[in-house]
Design a protein around this motif. Structure first.
Motif: not given
Length: 329
Positions: A295-304
């Protein structure tokens, strides 16, 4: 007539008598091993399953290039730099090929590749859990090539005889290139495993961090016994042959002996091979965390995602320039 939901449930088939005849003829073709083409009649849930599978696969190829792209300027030698640059280029090419295949399926909905990219940026279209993870060391660049691409090969070769012809043909090319990617990663891993104490330490530390994500790669085992789950629908229509757990066991069969032969361990004290059952017993990963990551809450989701958004906006002029003048006016 159609209801395209990028990350929703499949549309149930509700056919007239005429369409029921088409459905029966379609299933006869599937069972006979024939390939379905983009312009052929197909059931709604078949089309939906393909769109979700192929669009997620294509977007994951594009997003999957980003973790390794981070290591292009930091690769330890020119040879390694050229190798990882070529791999990144291949992954982007795979993504574009697959999005084109998905686009043909989306024509009845009036959707295009641009809509898929917008779905990604809005959070409606998910990408693979492993590509939300950080690549902290050079060992991670090797781990992505060795085990992540190795897992992808197991998943994709399971669909090399997929009933949908355009996807099946695309997979023939993609799998051939993924073999080289896995060999590229294995070469990095072998160099580290045969290196000094620090290199072996960062290799082990990398495997420790990646292990839960690798187990999650194939998705959770299905508790569904009615045949209505997504993976069962894809097996019914002969898009894939094996379920998630069978694919995970194939991965463990292939990669655990290789890891152990290099003196590596996995962060699971319970793992062992059950001779009686003929399969690996292991500690299940945290499937709630898996759902949170995708759901885009991973360690690098937002940056990527932000990096993808910037590239998408900066190159908008190229897409506009390619549109014929009469279409843009």
């Amino acid at each position: 007539m159609y209801n395209y939901i990028p990350d929703g449930d499949y549309v149930a088939n509700d056919y007239s008598e005429v369409d029921q005849e088409k459905y029966e003829a379609f299933m006869e073709r599937i069972e006979a091993g024939e390939k379905i083409e983009a312009d052929d009649w197909m059931p709604d849930d078949y089309r939906q399953a393909l769109i979700k599978l192929i669009s997620m696969h294509g977007i994951s190829e594009i997003m999957g290039a980003l973790p390794e792209k981070e290591w292009v300027p930091k690769a330890p030698t020119l040879k390694r730099k050229l190798g990882i640059m070529a791999k990144v280029q291949d992954e982007m090419g795979h993504g574009q090929l697959l999005l084109r295949v998905a686009e043909d399926l989306m024509k009845p909905y009036g959707k295009t590749r641009e809509n898929l990219m917008e779905d990604l940026l809005s959070g409606d279209l998910k990408f693979h859990n492993v590509f939300h993870m950080p690549t902290k060391t050079w060992a991670d660049a090797g781990m992505v090539g060795w085990m992540v691409d190795g897992a992808a090969i197991i998943s994709q070769t399971n669909m090399l005889d997929a009933s949908y012809g355009p996807y099946q043909r695309a997979l023939q090319r993609i799998c051939a290139e993924e073999v080289f990617h896995a060999q590229h990663g294995e070469a990095i891993i072998m160099a580290l495993a045969e290196g000094n104490e620090h290199q072996r330490e960062i290799l082990q530390e990398s495997l420790n961090r990646w292990w839960p994500a690798l187990l999650m790669f194939f998705g959770p085992p299905s508790a569904d016994t009615t045949g209505s789950s997504k993976q069962n629908i894809m097996m019914k229509y002969r898009i894939r042959k094996s379920n998630n757990e069978e694919l995970r066991q194939a991965f463990l069969d292939k990669y655990l002996p290789r890891a152990f032969s290099l003196g590596l361990t996995v962060p699971d004290d319970t793992i062992h091979y059950d001779e009686e059952k003929g399969q690996w017993v292991y500690q299940q990963p945290d499937w709630k965390e898996f759902k949170n990551i995708i759901k885009n809450n991973g360690p690098r989701s937002k940056e990527r995602l932000r990096l993808r958004e910037i590239a998408y906006e900066k190159n908008r002029w190229v897409r506009q320039a390619l549109i014929p003048q009469e279409m843009s006016s």
